[in-house]
Design a protein around this motif. Structure first.
Motif, PDB file in Angstrom:
ATOM      1  N   LEU A 122       0.836  -1.205   0.000  1.00 51.75           N
ATOM      2  CA  LEU A 122       0.000   0.000   0.000  1.00 51.75           C
ATOM      3  C   LEU A 122       0.867   1.249   0.000  1.00 51.75           C
ATOM      4  O   LEU A 122       0.540   2.240  -0.627  1.00 51.75           O
ATOM      5  CB  LEU A 122      -0.907   0.012   1.232  1.00 51.75           C
ATOM      6  CG  LEU A 122      -2.124  -0.903   1.171  1.00 51.75           C
ATOM      7  CD1 LEU A 122      -2.765  -1.006   2.546  1.00 51.75           C
ATOM      8  CD2 LEU A 122      -3.127  -0.388   0.150  1.00 51.75           C
ATOM      9  N   ILE A 394      -4.157  -7.794  11.199  1.00 51.74           N
ATOM     10  CA  ILE A 394      -3.902  -6.387  11.541  1.00 51.74           C
ATOM     11  C   ILE A 394      -5.165  -5.744  12.110  1.00 51.74           C
ATOM     12  O   ILE A 394      -5.140  -4.619  12.614  1.00 51.74           O
ATOM     13  CB  ILE A 394      -3.384  -5.594  10.311  1.00 51.74           C
ATOM     14  CG1 ILE A 394      -2.817  -4.220  10.683  1.00 51.74           C
ATOM     15  CG2 ILE A 394      -4.446  -5.451   9.252  1.00 51.74           C
ATOM     16  CD1 ILE A 394      -1.420  -4.264  11.199  1.00 51.74           C
ATOM     17  N   HIS A 402     -12.330  -2.206   0.242  1.00 52.07           N
ATOM     18  CA  HIS A 402     -10.956  -2.708   0.318  1.00 52.07           C
ATOM     19  C   HIS A 402     -10.856  -4.055   1.011  1.00 52.07           C
ATOM     20  O   HIS A 402     -10.323  -4.996   0.439  1.00 52.07           O
ATOM     21  CB  HIS A 402     -10.008  -1.713   1.003  1.00 52.07           C
ATOM     22  CG  HIS A 402      -8.589  -2.183   0.991  1.00 52.07           C
ATOM     23  ND1 HIS A 402      -7.844  -2.191  -0.164  1.00 52.07           N
ATOM     24  CD2 HIS A 402      -7.778  -2.696   1.951  1.00 52.07           C
ATOM     25  CE1 HIS A 402      -6.633  -2.666   0.090  1.00 52.07           C
ATOM     26  NE2 HIS A 402      -6.574  -2.985   1.370  1.00 52.07           N
ATOM     27  N   ARG A 404     -12.846  -6.704   4.098  1.00 45.48           N
ATOM     28  CA  ARG A 404     -13.990  -6.920   4.974  1.00 45.48           C
ATOM     29  C   ARG A 404     -13.742  -8.182   5.778  1.00 45.48           C
ATOM     30  O   ARG A 404     -13.406  -9.209   5.211  1.00 45.48           O
ATOM     31  CB  ARG A 404     -15.257  -7.071   4.128  1.00 45.48           C
ATOM     32  CG  ARG A 404     -16.526  -6.899   4.930  1.00 45.48           C
ATOM     33  CD  ARG A 404     -17.721  -6.947   4.013  1.00 45.48           C
ATOM     34  NE  ARG A 404     -18.930  -6.523   4.684  1.00 45.48           N
ATOM     35  CZ  ARG A 404     -20.130  -6.945   4.351  1.00 45.48           C
ATOM     36  NH1 ARG A 404     -20.289  -7.797   3.362  1.00 45.48           N
ATOM     37  NH2 ARG A 404     -21.193  -6.515   4.993  1.00 45.48           N
ATOM     38  N   PRO A 406     -11.628 -10.316   8.895  1.00 47.83           N
ATOM     39  CA  PRO A 406     -10.242 -10.338   9.370  1.00 47.83           C
ATOM     40  C   PRO A 406      -9.276  -9.958   8.239  1.00 47.83           C
ATOM     41  O   PRO A 406      -9.425 -10.416   7.115  1.00 47.83           O
ATOM     42  CB  PRO A 406     -10.046 -11.801   9.787  1.00 47.83           C
ATOM     43  CG  PRO A 406     -11.421 -12.302  10.094  1.00 47.83           C
ATOM     44  CD  PRO A 406     -12.323 -11.589   9.130  1.00 47.83           C
ATOM     45  N   GLU A 411      -4.339  -8.120   2.728  1.00 47.74           N
ATOM     46  CA  GLU A 411      -5.178  -6.926   2.887  1.00 47.74           C
ATOM     47  C   GLU A 411      -4.336  -5.681   3.142  1.00 47.74           C
ATOM     48  O   GLU A 411      -4.854  -4.562   3.133  1.00 47.74           O
ATOM     49  CB  GLU A 411      -6.204  -7.144   3.997  1.00 47.74           C
ATOM     50  CG  GLU A 411      -7.388  -8.034   3.580  1.00 47.74           C
ATOM     51  CD  GLU A 411      -7.060  -9.512   3.426  1.00 47.74           C
ATOM     52  OE1 GLU A 411      -6.093  -9.975   4.073  1.00 47.74           O
ATOM     53  OE2 GLU A 411      -7.740 -10.207   2.652  1.00 47.74           O
ATOM     54  N   SER A 414      -2.000  -3.354  -2.214  1.00 49.32           N
ATOM     55  CA  SER A 414      -2.809  -2.923  -3.347  1.00 49.32           C
ATOM     56  C   SER A 414      -2.329  -3.756  -4.541  1.00 49.32           C
ATOM     57  O   SER A 414      -1.634  -4.765  -4.341  1.00 49.32           O
ATOM     58  CB  SER A 414      -2.587  -1.428  -3.585  1.00 49.32           C
ATOM     59  OG  SER A 414      -3.366  -0.978  -4.671  1.00 49.32           O
TER      60      SER A 414
ATOM     61  N   LYS B 400      -5.057   3.641  -3.941  1.00 50.77           N
ATOM     62  CA  LYS B 400      -4.570   2.286  -3.714  1.00 50.77           C
ATOM     63  C   LYS B 400      -5.572   1.405  -2.992  1.00 50.77           C
ATOM     64  O   LYS B 400      -5.478   0.190  -3.040  1.00 50.77           O
ATOM     65  CB  LYS B 400      -3.272   2.341  -2.908  1.00 50.77           C
ATOM     66  CG  LYS B 400      -2.134   2.929  -3.722  1.00 50.77           C
ATOM     67  CD  LYS B 400      -0.829   2.780  -3.002  1.00 50.77           C
ATOM     68  CE  LYS B 400       0.277   3.519  -3.720  1.00 50.77           C
ATOM     69  NZ  LYS B 400       1.452   3.643  -2.848  1.00 50.77           N
ATOM     70  N   LEU B 401      -6.520   2.008  -2.300  1.00 54.67           N
ATOM     71  CA  LEU B 401      -7.440   1.219  -1.502  1.00 54.67           C
ATOM     72  C   LEU B 401      -8.601   0.713  -2.352  1.00 54.67           C
ATOM     73  O   LEU B 401      -9.131   1.447  -3.178  1.00 54.67           O
ATOM     74  CB  LEU B 401      -7.972   2.076  -0.345  1.00 54.67           C
ATOM     75  CG  LEU B 401      -7.883   1.433   1.035  1.00 54.67           C
ATOM     76  CD1 LEU B 401      -6.472   1.010   1.363  1.00 54.67           C
ATOM     77  CD2 LEU B 401      -8.409   2.370   2.088  1.00 54.67           C
ATOM     78  N   HIS B 402      -8.998  -0.534  -2.124  1.00 58.89           N
ATOM     79  CA  HIS B 402     -10.151  -1.207  -2.710  1.00 58.89           C
ATOM     80  C   HIS B 402      -9.926  -1.585  -4.175  1.00 58.89           C
ATOM     81  O   HIS B 402     -10.055  -2.738  -4.527  1.00 58.89           O
ATOM     82  CB  HIS B 402     -11.423  -0.370  -2.585  1.00 58.89           C
ATOM     83  CG  HIS B 402     -12.627  -1.107  -3.104  1.00 58.89           C
ATOM     84  ND1 HIS B 402     -13.162  -2.184  -2.442  1.00 58.89           N
ATOM     85  CD2 HIS B 402     -13.365  -0.959  -4.234  1.00 58.89           C
ATOM     86  CE1 HIS B 402     -14.204  -2.653  -3.132  1.00 58.89           C
ATOM     87  NE2 HIS B 402     -14.335  -1.939  -4.220  1.00 58.89           N
ATOM     88  N   SER B 414     -18.080  -6.125  -2.651  1.00 62.65           N
ATOM     89  CA  SER B 414     -17.297  -6.422  -1.462  1.00 62.65           C
ATOM     90  C   SER B 414     -17.341  -7.948  -1.315  1.00 62.65           C
ATOM     91  O   SER B 414     -17.708  -8.658  -2.264  1.00 62.65           O
ATOM     92  CB  SER B 414     -17.925  -5.730  -0.254  1.00 62.65           C
ATOM     93  OG  SER B 414     -17.182  -5.985   0.912  1.00 62.65           O
ATOM     94  N   THR B 415     -16.956  -8.454  -0.167  1.00 73.37           N
ATOM     95  CA  THR B 415     -17.084  -9.889   0.083  1.00 73.37           C
ATOM     96  C   THR B 415     -17.639 -10.104   1.483  1.00 73.37           C
ATOM     97  O   THR B 415     -17.625  -9.196   2.305  1.00 73.37           O
ATOM     98  CB  THR B 415     -15.727 -10.620   0.003  1.00 73.37           C
ATOM     99  OG1 THR B 415     -14.839 -10.074   0.984  1.00 73.37           O
ATOM    100  CG2 THR B 415     -15.102 -10.485  -1.376  1.00 73.37           C
ATOM    101  N   ALA B 435      -1.846  -7.637  15.412  1.00 74.91           N
ATOM    102  CA  ALA B 435      -2.458  -6.613  16.231  1.00 74.91           C
ATOM    103  C   ALA B 435      -3.906  -6.933  16.539  1.00 74.91           C
ATOM    104  O   ALA B 435      -4.561  -6.206  17.250  1.00 74.91           O
ATOM    105  CB  ALA B 435      -2.359  -5.281  15.518  1.00 74.91           C
ATOM    106  N   GLY B 436      -4.415  -8.016  15.996  1.00 79.08           N
ATOM    107  CA  GLY B 436      -5.841  -8.281  16.085  1.00 79.08           C
ATOM    108  C   GLY B 436      -6.225  -9.010  17.349  1.00 79.08           C
ATOM    109  O   GLY B 436      -7.242  -9.677  17.398  1.00 79.08           O
TER     110      GLY B 436
END
Lengths: 440, 440
Positions: A122, A394, A402, A404, A406, A411, A414, B400-402, B414-415, B435-436
């Protein structure tokens, strides 16, 4: 990049500009180089643990003096043992596949042009988070592995711990030949630094706020940098008219009470009226035994009469609540579609489970419920990067753009297209359906 | 959804709420139903062409009275023939594969849980665009096909045309059994309606601004709804030290002059110093013949001395410019890395081409350049959903996103994860790196 941002003067923009430079250097690095740096980070964390725990002790002392709750102090505290565990996590990240360079799609056009869509980093990822200093290392490791520079903005209460950790990370990264500015702490302990980060569009590619609902809302509403919204979980368990009731009790208990402080814990129980008489006594007894307070509608209140269960009348606040405690809202619904309507009205869009023996009900529920994860005959607690087999996470995105659900290493990337020809030029416009006629 | 938005009163929020309801009804529809509705739309456009052209004539008359440029009036004008072409595009969209329901990833975990990541519609898509009324139909067709409700906010100058088109679309969609509110025009001709749309987070899932740089910047900077930034193209052609110069002239001319008003047209030429003496005379002659004005650095100005080429001295504004006209900036660079540095400094991140016979140069350029598309020995003009074989395009994302690069139907989705078990409950936390830990 807008030229305003390139020249504007501020400590936060200065670190963002350095991150951008570092990101350009990181992006083309092969996996071997990045993994070696991660292993060097793990070694350095262990070797310099005393320095880190000393800085952390100051944060802990101040937190204690400020009357911070013990549970928060526990999350803030770093010991040599915890640092060793964090270092082991970094080694695990080094062992994960590198998403960068993956060819997502590749094909040859009728005119002979080769088209490849390839994963790329990204660029600069900003993480805004609360007290836990382990997030500092975890987030940095995941960003480095995926070729991104990271800007870390932890809470003021962990500032000394984070400063010590980032010093260790930067030294190790630089010794491994990577730019130290791949890992930077956002300067300043005040909210101003968060606001500046939120306005650094063009320098920062994405912001991921991780923490309480108010932090996330502030970032989402005030940021010009694209944001990935994470984490809020008002998760539902729906027990269908046709359900194995013993299985339903097991899934309900696990979803609610296996761990209550997490975003994938259940916060609302919905029961089809056809099984309410049979199921509610079992459910209320099990919840009572687990120490869970129920906030019920009239039907649930009635079912609880004369039992040991603690049931309080539910209000709209209960249907909307993410309790993160030993509480659950509960209602009886006349149909599967009514359960879906309740969920659509109140959910935060994280995870919803159905317990059913009916194939048709499972199919309808999974089709109509629009959340990151729909679980069929399984606990809501499985929505997690580790459980899903990603090996790393993360955060959990609750937005649709972008990513959805976990978010693992892919993710944090890009893509770009690489188009290769032999001198190909374009003739008359190919008929293209759609609004993109700008490019024809 | 925040409860503020659910109850706040405004015409824009009212249409957004209706769109949200419609989106819930659209999401589970199978392809056959959506395609039938699209074919009904195509039929209705042709059948009611007179009504549409009458409304369009009013817009055209007003535009002419306001002294609008003829090129803009041409884009605004609808004829029966153009309407027939738009209807044919809608039929083509009906023929494209449905992205909804595609299983993006699917696997079974060690504990036996089945995990499926499945494409779902985004929900409510807002399109903010300028004068061309064909975008109204194209965007609506692409959104319907991908199961999304669409909110259309065209320019005030096409308001009557868009109102007539949307009336036809809504009637046809409703007659086919879909909710009419799947297609809605955002009420109001003033900028206030755009601002309200930009604040409708929770009701609108994504905004796609399509048009000039100032419109896009306004939306990007003011929106709390996630935005996909589209379209600005300061594209570069780099001629390497080792290049087939005849091929380079062909690619340069095609990139710059095959059509100048489009985002994938080249705006800057960079030439390696080793081939400058041989290449610049050829390039300048070809550009002069095509009527292109060159804005050159000192080396280019010197090469132009005594030739027929029009070369003006370049300033920083030229390096940054998206001319969209018969102009090109040009510079001589000492190395491939210098070309990359120039591009990184000035590009809008759309498309950059290299002309080279060197495998090493092609590899380095494609790795270091960070734009939506990198072309090797091919014109910049190929960056387009139609050219890439997508069959449709809603725009070209430069973020860059999505989505990045040309966006087809899958980019309008989306998914969600569907997790299926047999009563699975979670035991102790699986070690999860990252970090999750919120979800552990």
């Amino acid at each position: 990049m807008s030229s305003d941002l390139a020249t504007a003067d501020s400590p936060v923009l200065a670190v963002a500009r350095r991150a951008r430079e570092a990101a350009a250097a990181l992006a083309p690095l092969p996996r071997g180089v990045k993994d070696a740096a991660l292993r060097a980070v793990a070694d350095a964390l262990v070797a310099r643990a005393a320095e880190i725990t000393a800085a952390n002790a100051e944060d802990v002392e101040r937190a204690r003096a400020a009357g911070t709750a013990e549970s928060v102090i526990d999350r803030l505290t770093l010991t040599e043992e915890r640092i060793a565990a964090i270092a082991a996590d970094v080694r695990d990240v080094a062992g994960l596949p590198d998403p960068v360079g993956e060819v997502v799609r590749g094909y040859t056009l009728p005119n002979g042009l080769d088209v490849r869509q390839v994963r790329v980093p990204l660029g600069v990822v900003g993480i805004i988070y609360e007290a836990r200093p382990n997030v500092t290392v975890d987030a940095a490791a995941l960003c480095l592995k995926s070729g991104n520079a990271v800007l870390l903005r932890g809470s003021a209460s962990a500032y000394r711990s984070n400063t010590a950790l980032v010093a260790v990370l930067r030294d190790a990264v630089a010794a491994a030949g990577l730019p130290a500015d791949a890992v930077q702490l956002v300067p300043g302990e005040s909210r101003d630094s968060v606001r500046e980060l939120m306005r650094a569009r063009g320098l920062v590619d994405v912001l991921i706020p991780r923490g309480g609902a108010s932090l996330i809302r502030t970032v989402v509403e005030g940021s010009t940098v694209p944001v990935i919204e994470t984490g809020t979980g008002n998760c539902h368990v729906y027990v269908d008219a046709e359900a194995d009731l013993a299985m339903a009790v097991g899934i309900l208990l696990n979803s609610k009470a296996q761990r209550v402080s997490v975003c994938n814990a259940a916060e609302t129980l919905l029961v089809h009226q056809d099984v309410a008489d049979a199921f509610l006594p079992l459910a209320l007894a099990a919840l009572a035994e687990a120490g869970v307070t129920v906030h019920g509608d009239d039907a649930v209140l009635k079912a609880a009469e004369g039992t040991a269960a603690t049931v309080l009348p539910a209000t709209d606040e209960d249907w909307e609540a993410e309790y993160l405690s030993y509480d659950i809202a509960a209602a009886v619904v006349p149909s599967l579609d009514a359960a879906v309507a309740h969920i659509r009205r109140w959910t935060s869009g994280h995870t919803e489970a159905i317990v059913t023996t009916s194939q048709a009900a499972a199919r309808r529920f999974t089709r109509l419920v629009d959340s990151t994860t729909v679980a069929v005959n399984a606990s809501t607690r499985f929505t997690d990067g580790g459980e899903f087999g990603f090996g790393a996470e993360i955060g959990i995105s609750t937005q649709k753009l972008h990513a959805r659900g976990p978010m693992g290493l892919p993710e944090l990337t890009s893509t770009k297209y690489i188009v290769t020809g032999d001198g190909h030029v374009r003739g008359e416009a190919t008929p293209t359906v759609g609004a993109g006629a700008d490019a024809r």
